[in-house]
Design a protein around this motif. Structure first.
Motif, PDB file in Angstrom:
ATOM      1  N   TYR A 183      -3.462  -6.651   2.435  1.00 31.81           N
ATOM      2  CA  TYR A 183      -3.636  -5.216   2.238  1.00 31.81           C
ATOM      3  C   TYR A 183      -3.157  -4.900   0.833  1.00 31.81           C
ATOM      4  N   ASN A 184      -4.026  -4.311   0.028  1.00 36.45           N
ATOM      5  CA  ASN A 184      -3.693  -3.998  -1.358  1.00 36.45           C
ATOM      6  C   ASN A 184      -3.473  -2.498  -1.520  1.00 36.45           C
ATOM      7  N   LYS A 185      -2.380  -2.162  -2.162  1.00 31.49           N
ATOM      8  CA  LYS A 185      -2.027  -0.756  -2.379  1.00 31.49           C
ATOM      9  C   LYS A 185      -1.695  -0.554  -3.858  1.00 31.49           C
ATOM     10  N   SER A 198       4.859   7.931 -11.407  1.00 35.03           N
ATOM     11  CA  SER A 198       5.688   7.754 -12.601  1.00 35.03           C
ATOM     12  C   SER A 198       5.939   6.290 -12.904  1.00 35.03           C
ATOM     13  N   ILE A 199       6.028   5.459 -11.851  1.00 34.81           N
ATOM     14  CA  ILE A 199       6.177   4.018 -12.038  1.00 34.81           C
ATOM     15  C   ILE A 199       4.937   3.358 -11.439  1.00 34.81           C
ATOM     16  N   PRO A 200       3.993   2.883 -12.255  1.00 37.39           N
ATOM     17  CA  PRO A 200       2.792   2.236 -11.700  1.00 37.39           C
ATOM     18  C   PRO A 200       3.167   0.995 -10.899  1.00 37.39           C
ATOM     19  N   VAL A 201       2.581   0.848  -9.715  1.00 41.21           N
ATOM     20  CA  VAL A 201       2.888  -0.283  -8.840  1.00 41.21           C
ATOM     21  C   VAL A 201       1.599  -0.758  -8.179  1.00 41.21           C
ATOM     22  N   ASN A 202       1.397  -2.052  -8.149  1.00 42.95           N
ATOM     23  CA  ASN A 202       0.306  -2.668  -7.401  1.00 42.95           C
ATOM     24  C   ASN A 202       0.931  -3.687  -6.466  1.00 42.95           C
ATOM     25  N   GLU A 203       0.731  -3.497  -5.154  1.00 40.78           N
ATOM     26  CA  GLU A 203       1.354  -4.392  -4.179  1.00 40.78           C
ATOM     27  C   GLU A 203       0.317  -4.924  -3.198  1.00 40.78           C
ATOM     28  N   THR A 204       0.438  -6.212  -2.885  1.00 40.55           N
ATOM     29  CA  THR A 204      -0.393  -6.845  -1.872  1.00 40.55           C
ATOM     30  C   THR A 204       0.515  -7.355  -0.764  1.00 40.55           C
ATOM     31  N   PHE A 205       0.203  -6.965   0.469  1.00 41.84           N
ATOM     32  CA  PHE A 205       1.031  -7.294   1.627  1.00 41.84           C
ATOM     33  C   PHE A 205       0.330  -8.335   2.504  1.00 41.84           C
ATOM     34  N   THR A 221       6.832 -15.062   8.225  1.00 40.45           N
ATOM     35  CA  THR A 221       7.163 -14.675   6.860  1.00 40.45           C
ATOM     36  C   THR A 221       6.465 -13.356   6.555  1.00 40.45           C
ATOM     37  N   ARG A 222       7.081 -12.581   5.698  1.00 41.39           N
ATOM     38  CA  ARG A 222       6.494 -11.338   5.209  1.00 41.39           C
ATOM     39  C   ARG A 222       6.531 -11.397   3.683  1.00 41.39           C
ATOM     40  N   THR A 223       5.373 -11.298   3.055  1.00 41.64           N
ATOM     41  CA  THR A 223       5.279 -11.496   1.612  1.00 41.64           C
ATOM     42  C   THR A 223       4.676 -10.277   0.935  1.00 41.64           C
ATOM     43  N   ILE A 224       5.337  -9.840  -0.144  1.00 44.15           N
ATOM     44  CA  ILE A 224       4.832  -8.738  -0.958  1.00 44.15           C
ATOM     45  C   ILE A 224       4.684  -9.233  -2.388  1.00 44.15           C
ATOM     46  N   ASN A 225       3.464  -9.266  -2.886  1.00 44.01           N
ATOM     47  CA  ASN A 225       3.194  -9.610  -4.276  1.00 44.01           C
ATOM     48  C   ASN A 225       3.137  -8.301  -5.058  1.00 44.01           C
ATOM     49  N   SER A 226       4.145  -8.070  -5.886  1.00 48.71           N
ATOM     50  CA  SER A 226       4.332  -6.762  -6.500  1.00 48.71           C
ATOM     51  C   SER A 226       4.218  -6.846  -8.019  1.00 48.71           C
ATOM     52  N   ASP A 275      -0.336   5.679   2.679  1.00 52.87           N
ATOM     53  CA  ASP A 275       0.911   6.422   2.889  1.00 52.87           C
ATOM     54  C   ASP A 275       1.813   5.702   3.891  1.00 52.87           C
ATOM     55  N   TYR A 276       1.212   5.030   4.870  1.00 52.93           N
ATOM     56  CA  TYR A 276       2.018   4.328   5.867  1.00 52.93           C
ATOM     57  C   TYR A 276       2.561   3.008   5.317  1.00 52.93           C
ATOM     58  N   MET A 277       1.796   2.320   4.501  1.00 52.47           N
ATOM     59  CA  MET A 277       2.161   0.988   4.047  1.00 52.47           C
ATOM     60  C   MET A 277       3.211   1.045   2.940  1.00 52.47           C
ATOM     61  N   ASN A 278       4.242   0.231   3.097  1.00 52.01           N
ATOM     62  CA  ASN A 278       5.247   0.050   2.056  1.00 52.01           C
ATOM     63  C   ASN A 278       5.943  -1.277   2.296  1.00 52.01           C
ATOM     64  N   ASP A 279       6.692  -1.745   1.334  1.00 46.16           N
ATOM     65  CA  ASP A 279       7.280  -3.073   1.458  1.00 46.16           C
ATOM     66  C   ASP A 279       8.430  -3.119   2.449  1.00 46.16           C
ATOM     67  N   MET A 280       8.866  -1.964   2.918  1.00 45.83           N
ATOM     68  CA  MET A 280       9.960  -1.935   3.870  1.00 45.83           C
ATOM     69  C   MET A 280       9.501  -2.151   5.299  1.00 45.83           C
ATOM     70  N   SER A 281       8.324  -1.655   5.631  1.00 47.12           N
ATOM     71  CA  SER A 281       7.841  -1.770   7.003  1.00 47.12           C
ATOM     72  C   SER A 281       6.328  -1.811   6.973  1.00 47.12           C
ATOM     73  N   PHE A 282       5.751  -2.977   7.241  1.00 48.60           N
ATOM     74  CA  PHE A 282       4.301  -3.053   7.165  1.00 48.60           C
ATOM     75  C   PHE A 282       3.746  -4.038   8.182  1.00 48.60           C
ATOM     76  N   VAL A 283       2.539  -3.764   8.599  1.00 49.50           N
ATOM     77  CA  VAL A 283       1.734  -4.676   9.398  1.00 49.50           C
ATOM     78  C   VAL A 283       0.374  -4.758   8.719  1.00 49.50           C
ATOM     79  N   VAL A 284      -0.361  -5.814   8.989  1.00 49.90           N
ATOM     80  CA  VAL A 284      -1.709  -5.954   8.445  1.00 49.90           C
ATOM     81  C   VAL A 284      -2.626  -6.483   9.537  1.00 49.90           C
ATOM     82  N   ASN A 285      -3.913  -6.172   9.415  1.00 46.78           N
ATOM     83  CA  ASN A 285      -4.886  -6.628  10.397  1.00 46.78           C
ATOM     84  C   ASN A 285      -4.875  -8.152  10.504  1.00 46.78           C
ATOM     85  N   SER A 286      -5.211  -8.655  11.696  1.00 53.62           N
ATOM     86  CA  SER A 286      -5.073 -10.091  11.912  1.00 53.62           C
ATOM     87  C   SER A 286      -5.988 -10.569  13.027  1.00 53.62           C
TER      88      SER A 286
END
Length: 492
Positions: free
Chosen positions: A463-465, A470-477, A74-79, A423-434
């Motif tokens: 990973y929190n970004k 212009s559109i404030p965004v807080n995302e956790t991957f 699963t890949r989860t983005i809390n946005s 800059d690399y992390m986004n909800d389209m393509s991401f990996v996180v340490n494991s």
């Protein structure tokens, strides 16, 4: 508004690359890896992939192993973003969770080796990259945020909110065929040389549909809203132009306020005209395939109760060719990645593995390994590799115990550290340490037939970004990963 819809399509097209390879390289090429991932200096048939130089130390004869694995991810983005509160399905909340489910029901691999004298001729078939599909049934936050921002920007024209349906699915496999030979220079030292051919096959589907705009009269279709807004703007522009014409006919300077109103209406008219092409939403279907080939070299050295090994896989240059519904070049660079007949850079990075094995007693083996992926030397679309802070490193350790002559049990762990950046992390393509753990057993049902079963689980960090544009965004991957595998080895 034009800028926002460009962002929408850019986000969407980048999303489709979420499963196009990236920095992920599959190393779980056998069930023996699942039950102990630290196999870089182990002597076994799975070494055809992990330690090919060491395979020559197996007994003479023909050896073959087939492995089947099932992986569920699963890949989860809390946005969190204020524009979500405008969405009909979001109950006025500015927080939304987007989850993708990735299943790979069949990940096969086949290892074979023929040992004779000082030589070992080897073959390996595996899936070194990809190996399944991932589906986001509700799309992604980057889809919805832009639709939400459009609703916000259209408020002067009567927009109060939005509704939409999003969807994204990617399917990607990289099949690998490896051929090579190892030579035993002396009873303690061997070398290996081989080639791996990679064939990539991928399909990407994405859709943004049923876009609606909330007005005082209720929700209306986006296309109808654009048409009605265009009529209103054109009528207003006609009135302003008529007023300007009266001032000009009288030879009197046109008031600055009236000229500013004309410019504003002209800009709004151009934006509405541009948006008409997206009135029915966005749909894309792209099929990709490509081939690459790269050499592999390896060494193995035995001394006392220790065995040391190293392997280097050269970078595999791959250019994925598109068959797509996008036929014309676009002003949006990200869209051009999926233009029909285009070739897209999707290199598999070079990989160095180093391993050591120690047998304190005959029945017990302690294993250690290190993997270094040369991600920043690869070539990916839009030079995405340059956004990484550093190359990927993995650290491995494991233990194996021959309980009896027939039964072997083992367990191990793998720690993975990426060079991630915001800059690399986004909800389209991401990996996180494991960190991963694996365990399993092998059992000899006959002297020449061994069965293996194992379980492997990866535990991911968050990973929190935070984006304050212009559109404030807080995302956790974050992600999850669980793998089951069974294998059978036959020796002749």
């Amino acid at each position: 508004m034009k800028k926002s819809i460009i962002s929408l399509v850019v986000f969407m097209m980048t999303t489709l690359g979420a499963f196009a390879g990236g920095i992920l390289t599959n190393t779980n090429q056998s069930v023996l890896f699942l039950k102990n991932p630290a196999r870089d200096a182990a002597i076994g048939l799975d070494g055809v992939y992990s330690n090919p130089a060491g395979v020559v130390f197996l007994p003479e004869g023909f050896h073959i192993a087939f492995n089947w694995q099932y992986a569920h991810q699963t890949r989860t983005i809390n946005s969190t973003s204020p524009v979500y509160a405008l969405g009909k399905k979001n109950n006025s909340s500015d927080n939304k969770i987007f989850e993708g489910v990735a299943d790979a029901p069949i990940i096969p691999s086949l290892q074979a080796a023929w040992n004779k004298g000082n030589w070992s001729v080897q073959f390996n078939f595996s899936v070194p990259g990809g190996g399944g599909s991932c589906e986001f049934a509700d799309g992604l936050g980057s889809f919805e945020r832009v639709v939400g921002s459009l609703a916000s920007m259209l408020q002067p024209l009567g927009a109060q909110g939005y509704d939409m349906d999003g969807y994204m699915k990617g399917r990607q496999y990289f099949y690998g065929i490896q051929l090579g030979a190892a030579y035993k220079i002396n009873p303690n030292f061997s070398v290996y040389g081989g080639l791996r051919l990679l064939y990539g096959d991928a399909t990407y589907k994405a859709k943004i549909s049923n876009i609606q705009v909330k007005t005082e009269a209720g929700y209306v279709d986006f296309a109808d809203f654009l048409q009605n807004s265009s009529t209103t703007v054109n009528n207003g522009l006609d009135q302003v132009n008529a007023g300007i014409a009266q001032y000009e006919a009288a030879g009197v300077p046109v008031p600055a306020e009236l000229l500013a109103q004309q410019a504003q209406l002209e800009g709004t008219k151009q934006s509405l005209t541009y948006l008409q092409k997206y009135a029915q939403g966005v749909n894309l279907l792209c099929n990709q395939d490509g081939v690459g080939i790269a050499p592999i070299i390896g060494v193995d050295y035995k001394v006392g109760n220790f065995n040391f090994a190293a392997k280097y896989e050269f970078k595999t240059q791959i250019r994925m060719k598109n068959e797509s519904t996008v036929f014309e070049a676009s002003e949006i660079n990200a869209v051009n990645k999926y233009k029909d007949s285009e070739k897209v850079n999707e290199d598999a990075p070079a990989l160095l593995t180093v391993g050591a094995q120690w047998k304190p007693i005959d029945a017990v083996s302690l294993n250690f390994g290190w993997h270094h992926y040369f991600d920043k030397d690869a070539s990916w679309y839009n030079n995405a590799q340059d956004l990484l802070k550093n190359n990927t490193n993995e650290f491995l350790a494991g233990i194996e115990w021959d309980v009896t002559d027939k039964l072997n049990v083992s367990a191990g762990t793998q720690i993975t550290r990426y060079g991630l950046s915001d800059d690399y992390m986004n909800d389209m393509s991401f990996v996180v340490n494991s960190y991963s753990i694996g365990l399993g057993f092998s059992y000899k049902v006959k002297d020449n037939i061994t069965l293996t079963a194992a379980y492997f689980q990866t535990n991911y960090s968050d990973y929190n970004k935070v984006v304050t544009e212009s559109i404030p965004v807080n995302e956790t991957f974050t992600r999850t990963n669980r793998v089951l595998g069974i294998g059978c080895q036959v020796d002749f």
